[in-house]
Design a protein around this motif. Structure first.
Motif, PDB file in Angstrom:
ATOM      1  N   ARG A   1       6.060  18.605  13.037  1.00  0.00           N
ATOM      2  CA  ARG A   1       5.205  19.475  13.859  1.00  0.00           C
ATOM      3  C   ARG A   1       3.727  19.181  13.561  1.00  0.00           C
ATOM      4  O   ARG A   1       3.344  18.971  12.404  1.00  0.00           O
ATOM      5  CB  ARG A   1       5.522  20.938  13.568  1.00  0.00           C
ATOM      6  CG  ARG A   1       6.963  21.324  13.852  1.00  0.00           C
ATOM      7  CD  ARG A   1       7.248  22.768  13.447  1.00  0.00           C
ATOM      8  NE  ARG A   1       6.960  23.032  12.044  1.00  0.00           N
ATOM      9  CZ  ARG A   1       7.201  24.183  11.429  1.00  0.00           C
ATOM     10  NH1 ARG A   1       7.746  25.187  12.109  1.00  0.00           N
ATOM     11  NH2 ARG A   1       6.900  24.345  10.149  1.00  0.00           N
TER      12      ARG A   1
ATOM     13  N   TYR B   1       0.728  23.100  16.895  1.00  0.00           N
ATOM     14  CA  TYR B   1       1.936  22.849  17.680  1.00  0.00           C
ATOM     15  C   TYR B   1       2.380  24.075  18.473  1.00  0.00           C
ATOM     16  O   TYR B   1       3.012  23.946  19.539  1.00  0.00           O
ATOM     17  CB  TYR B   1       3.061  22.377  16.768  1.00  0.00           C
ATOM     18  CG  TYR B   1       3.587  23.419  15.812  1.00  0.00           C
ATOM     19  CD1 TYR B   1       4.660  24.235  16.171  1.00  0.00           C
ATOM     20  CD2 TYR B   1       3.016  23.610  14.560  1.00  0.00           C
ATOM     21  CE1 TYR B   1       5.140  25.213  15.303  1.00  0.00           C
ATOM     22  CE2 TYR B   1       3.494  24.576  13.692  1.00  0.00           C
ATOM     23  CZ  TYR B   1       4.540  25.375  14.058  1.00  0.00           C
ATOM     24  OH  TYR B   1       5.011  26.340  13.201  1.00  0.00           O
TER      25      TYR B   1
ATOM     26  N   GLU C   1       4.453  24.891  22.308  1.00  0.00           N
ATOM     27  CA  GLU C   1       5.859  25.281  22.288  1.00  0.00           C
ATOM     28  C   GLU C   1       6.199  26.205  23.450  1.00  0.00           C
ATOM     29  O   GLU C   1       7.352  26.328  23.845  1.00  0.00           O
ATOM     30  CB  GLU C   1       6.179  26.005  20.975  1.00  0.00           C
ATOM     31  CG  GLU C   1       6.307  25.098  19.778  1.00  0.00           C
ATOM     32  CD  GLU C   1       6.803  25.838  18.541  1.00  0.00           C
ATOM     33  OE1 GLU C   1       7.447  25.198  17.709  1.00  0.00           O
ATOM     34  OE2 GLU C   1       6.539  27.052  18.417  1.00  0.00           O
TER      35      GLU C   1
END
Length: 413
Positions: free
Chosen positions: A192, A240, A244
């Motif tokens: 990530r 990250y 998502e």
């Protein structure tokens, strides 16, 4: 052997001191625009010389960040102005018209501020936004030269309890040379991507002044070497998380690119008009006394202005869509922001290339003389518009309008 090793070791550039006084905090959208115009009037004076001699805009960057324009998207609950993204885009366009390298340097800082708003917890937001409001500048160490794709990263960090240790190598690090902090995109053990925001003078962080592009020559970019760089976890931002789920983070990074290209186009058109009005000669077959009476030139200037105004209108519209997506992030509002920003990116790219090319066609041969340095506009446009290919923007738009397919979630969309 040790002597030879020292000779071959990359030489880094020392970081700059923090500002002695806190940055100004802007109070409204109108004030942000007003300050941008005042700064631009100063920045444009030395823009050509800075490009020609690759002079770092150190004083200009200090004035820019201390003006309060680098904290304009800090939320109001943390003491920031929280201006509209339409206003933020206009600010960057105004600065970029004067000097697009300076406009571009602000891009990753403003994008990281937006990401902190999206993904950080309140304690981290309070810490980081507090630094931004003081005048702390973020550079960037995102992209890597040797990876297969722009979104592929080999830089990683390891967990050491209250801090992480980062190792890797970066390039295209706009703003890193004169930054106070350097956000590094690094992967954890799960792959990530995080922003590990390191001190510019942190041990093991080396910024090399090796940017050799023919355009955007003073974006303070280059190579960043990360050799066991320690970053406190308070400064480790889970970037990250912004991709998502649907968020406006990608569109925000992109809309600032649009603003830079619009600024380049606007500057080129102004230069064209000025040159035609003051230096160009009428064509031999025209029977005219003045170049500005040439009907073909008149038509071309009108066409350029129409296209620039369309790009500027879409920049504003994209900013407004981003505002809606920030206020209420969901699949629909984010897709709308991405799509309108993609439309704006297409037009800004095309008008930047067209305007900087038409400058020489309409102004004539003498406009190519080195003393004018007008080729900097084309060089800047050609370089900056390569950040992400417009041919893929057309694909995103076609898939969305024809088949209802939403754009991918990443920093290039």
């Amino acid at each position: 052997m040790n002597v030879n090793a020292n000779v071959n070791k990359p030489v880094g550039v020392p970081g700059v001191a923090r500002p002695a006084e806190p940055a100004y905090i802007i109070r409204s959208d109108d004030e942000a625009i007003e300050i941008a115009h005042k700064l631009a009037a100063e920045f444009v004076k030395g823009a050509s010389k800075r490009d020609r001699e690759r002079i770092w805009p150190a004083a200009e960057l200090d004035a820019f960040s201390q003006s309060g324009l680098w904290s304009i998207n800090v939320p109001q609950e943390f003491g920031g102005p929280d201006v509209s993204y339409a206003t933020l885009g206009k600010v960057v366009e105004i600065i970029s018209e004067a000097d697009p390298s300076i406009g571009q340097v602000s891009q990753n800082h403003l994008g990281v501020v937006a990401a902190i708003r999206t993904v950080s917890d309140p304690a981290q937001q309070k810490l980081l936004f507090g630094e931004v409001l003081k005048g702390t500048r973020f550079g960037n160490a995102f992209s890597e030269f040797g990876s297969k794709r722009a979104a592929d990263f080999e830089t990683k960090f390891t967990d050491h309890g209250d801090h992480v240790v980062v190792n890797g190598r970066k390039f295209y690090s706009s703003g890193a040379l004169l930054a106070h902090k350097v956000p590094i995109v690094a992967l954890d053990d799960q792959g990530r991507a995080w922003y590990a925001i390191a001190d510019r003078n942190a041990p093991g962080l080396t910024v090399i002044d090796d940017w050799s592009s023919f355009g955007q020559r003073t974006t303070l970019s280059g190579t960043v070497i990360l050799d066991n760089v320690k970053v406190d976890k308070a400064w480790l931002v889970p970037g990250y998380k912004g991709y998502e789920r649907p968020t406006a983070d990608g569109a925000i990074f992109q809309v600032i690119q649009v603003a830079v290209d619009n600024g380049i186009a606007s500057a080129a058109i102004k230069e064209t008009i000025d040159f035609v009005r003051t230096k160009s000669r009428p064509w031999v077959d025209s029977g005219l006394d003045h170049a500005w009476d040439d009907p073909y030139t008149i038509q071309a200037i009108g066409s350029l202005k129409i296209r620039l105004h369309a790009a500027q209108a879409l920049l504003e519209k994209a900013g407004q869509a981003i505002d809606r997506a920030v206020a209420e992030p969901n699949a629909e509002t984010v897709a709308e922001a991405q799509i309108i920003t993609a439309e704006a990116k297409v037009l800004s790219t095309e008008i930047a290339i067209e305007a900087t090319n038409k400058l020489f066609e309409l102004a004539g041969t003498r406009s190519t003389l080195a003393e004018h340095n007008l080729d900097r506009h084309w060089r800047n446009a050609r370089t900056h518009t390569l950040h992400d290919p417009v041919r893929w923007k057309y694909s995103i738009l076609g898939k969305y309008y024809l088949n209802g397919e939403k754009p991918p979630l990443h920093a290039w969309s």
